[in-house]
Scaffold this active site. Sequence first.
Site, PDB file in Angstrom:
ATOM      1  N   GLY A  16       8.517  49.809 -23.850  1.00 22.93           N
ATOM      2  CA  GLY A  16       8.381  50.805 -24.895  1.00 22.93           C
ATOM      3  C   GLY A  16       6.919  51.078 -25.187  1.00 22.93           C
ATOM      4  N   CYS A  17       6.637  51.543 -26.386  1.00 27.56           N
ATOM      5  CA  CYS A  17       5.270  51.864 -26.790  1.00 27.56           C
ATOM      6  C   CYS A  17       4.361  50.652 -26.600  1.00 27.56           C
ATOM      7  CB  CYS A  17       5.255  52.305 -28.261  1.00 27.56           C
ATOM      8  SG  CYS A  17       3.607  52.627 -28.891  1.00 27.56           S
ATOM      9  N   PHE A  18       3.264  50.839 -25.872  1.00 27.93           N
ATOM     10  CA  PHE A  18       2.412  49.698 -25.562  1.00 27.93           C
ATOM     11  C   PHE A  18       1.702  49.125 -26.779  1.00 27.93           C
ATOM     12  CE2 PHE A  18      -0.665  52.897 -23.269  1.00 27.93           C
ATOM     13  CZ  PHE A  18      -0.956  53.539 -24.454  1.00 27.93           C
ATOM     14  N   TRP A  19       1.602  49.887 -27.865  1.00 26.93           N
ATOM     15  CA  TRP A  19       1.006  49.322 -29.088  1.00 26.93           C
ATOM     16  C   TRP A  19       1.815  48.115 -29.550  1.00 26.93           C
ATOM     17  CZ3 TRP A  19       0.778  54.438 -32.360  1.00 26.93           C
ATOM     18  CH2 TRP A  19      -0.181  55.302 -31.810  1.00 26.93           C
ATOM     19  N   GLY A  20       3.130  48.284 -29.640  1.00 26.19           N
ATOM     20  CA  GLY A  20       3.995  47.217 -30.132  1.00 26.19           C
ATOM     21  C   GLY A  20       4.151  46.086 -29.143  1.00 26.19           C
TER      22      GLY A  20
END
Length: 197
Positions: A16-20
Amino acid sequence: MSTTALNTQIATFASGCFWGTEHIFLKHFPPSEKKGIIKTTVGYTGGKVDATNPSYKLVCSGTTDHAESVKIEFDPTIISYADLVGEKNYASVVLYVLTKIDTEFFYRTHDPTTVNRQGGDIGTQYRSAIFTHDPDQEVIAKRVTEEVQARHFTPTGKKIVTRIMPAGQWWDAEDYHQLYLFKNPHGYQCPTHRLHW
């Protein structure tokens, strides 16, 4: 295994979103506490060969087929690749308590049963994938995936759809994406990036 300076190794995951993804790995394995992760970098991999040096905007368009990913440099004398992927070695309970190394990690931290999606984030860039750096990592990733499937998903009637593939060309994401949720603690984080068990 893929090694770098000082005999560290590299693991590359997309969930998923690489930030998380980056945030949850570093939250549980902070480099300052010497739990095994040395450094992380967010970026793009798994895309079309001719889609070179993609921007975030281009990746989000879905035309490059890249996945938002996290490249993890780790010390295998502290944490194994299998632990990062998701192996739970129940025979090592004493070691687990002493080192507080949380295993079943990659699979615990997202929903690996959704295709090209994590929560409200939809698109090929949000797929679940393990990018292996050598044949040993591929064998471990496949074995651990089978074990996690049998233990956690078959009983609920769900199927892991995580793609396991050789790591290809890597492109670092733009600087503002690196350690994003540490720089912006109230920034967006996909709700699937949590410990699921």
